[in-house]
Design an enzyme around this catalytic site. Structure first.
Site, short mmCIF file in Angstrom:
data_model
loop_
_atom_site.label_atom_id
_atom_site.label_comp_id
_atom_site.label_asym_id
_atom_site.label_seq_id
_atom_site.Cartn_x
_atom_site.Cartn_y
_atom_site.Cartn_z
NE ARG A 23 -4.24 -0.08 1.78
CZ ARG A 23 -5.30 0.17 1.02
NH1 ARG A 23 -5.46 1.34 0.45
NH2 ARG A 23 -6.21 -0.76 0.83
CD GLU A 27 -7.41 2.03 6.52
OE1 GLU A 27 -8.06 1.53 5.59
OE2 GLU A 27 -6.29 1.63 6.85
#
Ligand code: MTE
Ligand code: LUZ
Ligand code: MOS
Length: 754
Positions: free
Chosen positions: A305, A708
């Protein structure tokens, strides 16, 4: 109104694991862990501990009936160290006693002899010594940076560092294992991933998955820290339960939790950025050295990520991003809100900041002209769809008037010597879905009881993010009834199997979609039942709205409750199972190309700070953001998620400093040594404007994931502080090394330029 988690929390009625009435005779476990960061175990002496009053058993690696292995992505993590230890806090034994105090006191009497080996705590040192979790680099690239350098008017190089972060969930890691019949065990634990616990316990105990029932009631926070790292304690409790035949409970105290569990990954990263005179980014190379700690845990996925988000909200035609998971002698670092994304984005912001300074431009000018457009490709190949990067930026720019923020900041700094202000803008683009495509699946089991009340079970774990409320809303919206009729059940592997962790911000999206499917199925049975009963033909429209049947557009006097009772009497199945697999996503981990994300979430924030130049302390004056919430199904939850996330992001880059000494010992292992933002540090103003839209996306009812993405707005606080420091001392040579603690801010104002 009474049926809300928030009200239960405030009244102290919500049940967390440690409140749960454990069965009579429950025993308590305490972990004995390695006092050394690296070494060979030459002896372990538990004889004194065994004699301690109340002790029932001391369990070590040799007592494990199955595999001594709890690794998820890579099989490199033992439940108990046997021959070697690799970090301080690595579990070596579990003491089981009839009360927690006796267990802890006895654990102190265990003697271990360790021959020390070299300790590495720094990721670059680990890299240089070849200490890596995976030997090969992960590389994401597009275009050709080699070719592109010659087209750049400016090229800059630099290094950026970000630190760790302690999750500090209010509820520490905890688990309770209860023996059932026939060798089965029920584990209740504070986990984001009940299925991981089921599978790992089965493996360690050498039983099949169906012998383990794993449940999570609700968590007092997880923030990623219980995605993987709730497993060890739960499995230890299960092992204790198997060996003693009694229920076993393990609840880490705060200091144990801080010492024994991993944190956000610190990174050291080297970048090279090339731009045109006008500020267009032409080429970007970056090498990420991730401090993984002593075992893989989720590090490789987190590194993915980081790489996926290394270009942030910008389109860059030539990119080469390399990443290494470096093995150090620290507790394995783990998932934390943003999952490596923040670390990736920070480095590019540092590069832009550096370039802007040298090119005598404002960073926001470079930021703005490089924002993603519709159809632009990310280095991993996916193209933007319903791209909101510019919309959010432009809306923020006009609503919050960046030019006057700049003017006011300059004027303030002209007029004040002892206080300086700074501001920075941060655009965010965050991909929604687990980067590992397989994990993007969810199920929901819905029961409608004959009285019309509804029960929803999914794999989603409630950890304060409000997913239970959202699931209730999804069921209520689908059925056309009041949310008060619907209950979200605790998460349990006997109701929902093969679940993914509640993570990647996709808990509500995926479990919500599965719930919608299950409810839709029951709804169509109910409608058909009504048609049959009312002698309507198959095509005549029947709906349920506000708890009443609407037949051919007309409200009837048939209530939802009457309908469900009648369906039951007529032997209609009032239960259904829904399964959702996020459509259209794929990713090839060999080429690192594909369409890994269902969609992206966008936004832009501006943060203003005031620095006290005599003390180095600072205040966050304001956080203002335009955020792409999609079509929010619960604006109150979404707004509070956004506010909480940005505060956590600000904390990461300002006050929160995880410190280890050279021996690998955590120094910041108490709340007096580790500062988190408290109510006094909260910005005087937090303003989130909703960029609402109804774009087709994989969020349920076109809502968008919220958990997030807003975390990364916190990056603006860091650069706002750097600007304030530079306003105090324009010759200050600020090293881009987060967090900018007050000590560092102070040293940066007065420190010598080398
Ligand atoms: N909010 C609260 N109150 N507590 C938490 O532990 N975890 C965050 C976020 N918001 C968390 C939270 C993280 S890391 C994630 S991935 C998401 O919630 C997970 O929930 P969701 O997928 O349902 O959004
Ligand atoms: N967990 C995971 C995550 O296993 N894969 C991911 O992509 C992810 N992303 C964010 C948070 N947790
Ligand atoms: Mo969140 S880091 O995906 O648990």
């Amino acid at each position: 109104m009474l049926n809300y988690d928030s009200i239960r929390h405030v009244k102290g009625e919500s049940i967390f694991l440690d409140d749960f009435g454990a069965p009579a005779g429950t025993l308590h476990g305490a972990v004995f862990y390695s006092p050394e960061a690296h070494g060979k175990i030459i002896s372990l002496d538990t004889s004194e501990a065994e004699k301690h009053p109340g002790v029932k058993a001391i369990i070590t690696a040799k007592d494990i009936p199955g595999e001594n292995q709890i690794g998820g992505i890579i099989q490199d993590e033992k439940l108990f160290a046997d021959t070697e230890v690799e970090f301080i806090g690595e579990p070596v034994a579990l003491v089981i006693a009839d009360n927690p105090l006796a267990a802890r006191k006895a654990a102190k009497k265990i003697k271990i002899e360790i021959v020390p080996l070299e300790v590495i705590t720094d990721p670059k040192t680990a890299f240089e010594k070849g200490s890596l979790i995976i030997k090969q680099a992960r590389v994401y690239s597009c275009g050709s940076t080699d070719e592109a350098w010659k087209n750049c008017d400016f090229i800059f190089k630099g290094t950026a560092e970000t630190g760790g972060q302690e999750h500090l969930y209010l509820e520490t890691q905890s688990a309770l294992a209860i023996p059932l019949e026939g060798g089965s065990i029920k584990i209740i634990s504070s986990t984001q991933n009940p299925t991981a616990i089921q599978r790992t316990a089965a493996r360690v105990l050498a039983v099949s998955d169906n012998a383990i029932e794993s449940e999570a009631m609700r968590l007092g926070g997880g923030f990623g820290g219980k995605e993987d790292q709730a497993t060890a304690w739960a499995v230890m409790a299960a092992l204790g339960c198997r060996i003693t035949g009694k229920s076993v409970k393990i609840v880490l105290n705060r200091q144990e939790d801080m010492r024994l569990t991993g944190k956000r990954h610190p990174y050291v990263s080297d970048y090279k950025i090339g731009l045109s005179k006008g500020g267009k980014i032409i080429s970007y190379e970056v090498v990420f050295y991730q401090n993984a700690g002593a075992a893989a845990d989720l590090s490789p996925a987190i590194l993915d990520r980081t790489l996926a988000h290394c270009t942030g909200s910008y389109f860059i035609p030539n990119v080469k991003a390399e990443g290494y998971s470096c093995k150090t002698n620290l507790p394995p670092n783990t998932a934390f809100r943003g999952f490596g994304g923040p670390q990736g984005m920070f480095v590019l912001e540092a590069a832009i900041f550096n370039a802007a300074e040298k090119m005598k431009m404002e960073p926001r000018v470079i930021q703005e002209i490089n924002l993603l457009n519709e159809g632009d490709a990310f280095p991993y190949g996916q193209k933007t769809e319903f791209c909101k990067a510019k919309e959010c930026w432009n809306e923020a720019k006009s609503k919050f008037d960046f030019d006057s923020v700049k003017r006011e900041t300059d004027e303030f700094n002209e007029a004040n010597k002892l206080f300086k202000k700074g501001f920075a803008v941060m655009p965010v683009c965050f991909g929604i879905s687990f980067t590992n495509t397989m994990l993007n699946q969810a199920s929901s089991l819905v029961h409608v009881y004959a009285d019309g009340s509804v029960s929803v079970s999914t794999g989603a774990v409630e950890m304060g993010q409000g997913v239970n409320m959202k699931l209730r809303q999804v069921a209520a919206l689908t059925f056309g009834i009041s949310v008060d009729k619907v209950k979200s059940e605790f998460t349990n592997t006997t109701r929902n199997a093969n679940t993914s962790a509640t993570a990647a911000s996709s808990g509500a999206d995926m479990n919500g979609n599965a719930t919608k499917l299950a409810c839709g199925e029951i709804l169509s049975r109910l409608k058909n039942h009504y048609r049959r009963a009312a002698k309507l033909s198959e095509n005549e429209p029947v709906e349920i709205e506000n708890g009443y049947v609407i037949s051919c557009g007309k409200k009837t006097d048939v209530t939802w409750e009457r309908l469900t009772a009648s369906a039951y009497r007529n032997r209609i199945d009032l239960s259904a199972h829904g399964f959702y697999a996020t459509p259209k996503i794929y990713f090839d981990p060999r080429t690192n190309k594909g369409n890994p994300f269902a969609y992206h979430v966008y936004g832009t924030a501006v943060i203003t700070v005031t620095l006290d130049c005599l003390r180095g302390t600072y205040e966050i004056d304001s956080v203002k953001a335009v955020h792409d919430f999609g079509k929010s199904i619960n604006p109150v939850i979404d707004r509070s998620q956004a506010e909480g996330a940005v505060m956590q992001g600000i904390g990461w880059l300002t006050l929160e400093e995880v410190v280890h000494n050279e021996k690998g010992r955590l120094i910041s292992d108490t709340l007096s040594a580790y500062k988190v933002p408290d109510i006094g540090f909260t910005p005087k103003k937090i303003e989130f404007l909703f960029l609402e839209n109804n774009d087709r996306n994989a969020g349920v009812f076109n809502s968008k994931a919220i958990g997030e993405p807003p975390f990364m707005y916190g990056i603006a606080a860091y650069f706002a502080l750097v600007n304030a420091v530079k306003a105090a001392n324009k010759n200050s040579d600020v090293k881009i090394s987060a967090p900018m603690t007050p000590e560092k801010a102070f040293m940066n104002i007065y420190g010598e330029k080398k």
